[in-house]
Every structure is written in C-alpha cells, then in structure tokens.
Motif scaffolding. Structure first.
Motif, mmCIF file in Angstrom:
data_model
loop_
_atom_site.group_PDB
_atom_site.id
_atom_site.type_symbol
_atom_site.label_atom_id
_atom_site.label_comp_id
_atom_site.label_asym_id
_atom_site.label_seq_id
_atom_site.Cartn_x
_atom_site.Cartn_y
_atom_site.Cartn_z
ATOM 1 N N PRO A 137 0.761 -1.131 -0.042
ATOM 2 C CA PRO A 137 0.214 0.322 -0.193
ATOM 3 C C PRO A 137 1.003 1.108 0.151
ATOM 4 N N SER A 138 -0.215 2.097 -0.324
ATOM 5 C CA SER A 138 1.099 3.967 -0.305
ATOM 6 C C SER A 138 0.381 4.359 1.015
ATOM 7 N N VAL A 139 1.066 5.119 1.451
ATOM 8 C CA VAL A 139 1.067 5.725 2.473
ATOM 9 C C VAL A 139 1.315 7.257 2.168
ATOM 10 N N SER A 145 -2.863 12.888 10.968
ATOM 11 C CA SER A 145 -3.578 11.759 10.227
ATOM 12 C C SER A 145 -3.137 10.733 8.709
ATOM 13 N N THR A 146 -3.402 10.269 8.329
ATOM 14 C CA THR A 146 -2.594 8.845 7.187
ATOM 15 C C THR A 146 -3.956 8.171 6.903
ATOM 16 N N TYR A 162 -4.883 -1.514 12.397
ATOM 17 C CA TYR A 162 -3.633 -0.418 12.785
ATOM 18 C C TYR A 162 -3.250 -0.121 14.801
ATOM 19 N N GLY A 163 -2.727 0.198 14.781
ATOM 20 C CA GLY A 163 -1.861 0.680 16.239
ATOM 21 C C GLY A 163 -1.097 0.403 16.047
ATOM 22 N N ILE A 185 -7.816 8.987 11.028
ATOM 23 C CA ILE A 185 -8.036 10.635 11.486
ATOM 24 C C ILE A 185 -7.542 10.782 12.984
ATOM 25 N N ASP A 186 -7.360 11.624 13.801
ATOM 26 C CA ASP A 186 -6.490 12.311 14.860
ATOM 27 C C ASP A 186 -6.120 10.918 15.711
ATOM 28 N N LEU A 187 -4.517 10.985 14.740
ATOM 29 C CA LEU A 187 -4.001 10.382 15.286
ATOM 30 C C LEU A 187 -2.840 10.812 16.314
ATOM 31 N N ALA A 188 -3.244 11.760 16.723
ATOM 32 C CA ALA A 188 -1.537 13.334 17.629
ATOM 33 C C ALA A 188 -2.432 12.080 19.117
#
Length: 188
Positions: A137-139, A145-146, A162-163, A185-188
């Motif tokens: 996959p492309s990231v 966010s990612t 994911y994690g 989203i909200d990965l911070a």
C-alpha cells in the motif's frame, strides 16, 4: 386440445338397439416442471466443492429418471449427470471444483414430468480459488492523520488493522472494489 384433463365418451349401439358407453380421461400437459435453484445462486463466486440444490415441482409428478445437470463454459461442456432425489420436491448433486478451471460457468438442470414435458433451468457461477493480489500500500502520513491506499487485481472486500502494538487496533472494512483507501484521523 387445451391443457388439463380431457374426457372422451365413446358409445356403440348395435342393430338391436343395445348400447354400451365407455369413458376415457387423459391429461394434456405441454408444460414441463418448475425448477428453482436453491444453491448456488446466480453469479455466485465459488471457491470450494459445492452441492447443487434445486426444487422441482410439477402437477403431474416429476420423472425421477430424468433429472440431470451439466456445466459448460466457453471451451466445453460436461455430459448430463444424474441428480439425487433427497425428498419429495428436492434434488441435489455434488460438484467437485477439482474438475473445473477458473472461469465463468453455465449450470443447467434438466427435468421432465411424467408426461415427458421438459424444462431446463440455467444459472451462471464463477470458480474463483485465487486470492486477490496487490502491491504494498501507499502511505501518505501527516502529523495527525494518514491515508493508506492500494489496488487489488480483482474486486475484493478490504480491511485494515492498525495500532502502535503488535496486537494492532481497529479493523475498518469497505465494500467490494479494486481501489481501496482508508483515512485514519486523530492520530496525535
């Protein structure tokens, strides 16, 4: 003559006036049995041996010696293969996928009633035993966010684990497609 029961009455009278009458009933049935597929379903992708299940009904009764199936594709066809009557209106047969290549098939079921009126029911299915493939996959990450995207070689459902640990986190699924993309989203 019309469909259904027809009655003939024959009468004979001799020269002395003695009369004898005979009644003969017979059925005219130009309609074959009704065949309904229970499994597989039309258009179904199949990846293992399966049982063909059909319901066959006819007001005159089904000729048990006349229920067969065959499969065909653009390169050939099987012979007609007998099906087994498992209960009053239900018939089945095992179809082994080992005999089939990966492609689309037409499945035909043939049945006759007791007056030899015939019906053929048809559906299509596809043998698919190869999993979809895709490149890594492309990231596209940012600070909060990612987006992760990939393309599969065939239509497929997708999921993403994911994690921050090996146990991973939430699973998200998408509908069947060849292009797959997840925004986290909200990965911070």
């Amino acid at each position: 003559f019309q469909q259904g029961v027809t009655t003939f009455i024959a009468t004979a009278t001799d020269l002395a006036g003695n009369t004898n009458t005979t009644t003969v009933n017979f059925t005219i049935d130009a309609n074959g049995p009704t065949i309904s597929f229970i499994s597989p379903l039309t258009g179904q992708d199949i990846n293992k041996d399966f049982i063909i299940n059909v319901s066959i009904q006819d007001s005159q009764g089904v000729n048990a010696q006349s229920v067969f199936y065959k499969y065909e594709n653009n390169t050939g066809s099987s012979a007609w293969i007998p099906m087994t009557n498992v209960s009053k209106d239900y018939w089945h047969a095992l179809l082994s996928l080992s005999e089939l290549s990966e492609t689309t098939y037409t499945l035909k079921v043939n049945a006759s009633d007791l007056t030899n009126a015939n019906t053929v029911a048809v559906l299509t299915f596809e043998k698919d035993t190869t999993p979809p493939s895709f490149p890594p996959p492309s990231v596209s990450p940012s600070t909060t966010s990612t987006t992760i995207s990939w393309t599969t070689t065939e239509s497929a459902n997708s999921s993403l684990n994911y994690g921050i640990t090996l146990a991973l986190g939430t699973i998200r699924t998408r509908n069947t497609a060849t292009t797959h993309s997840f925004s986290l989203i909200d990965l911070a």
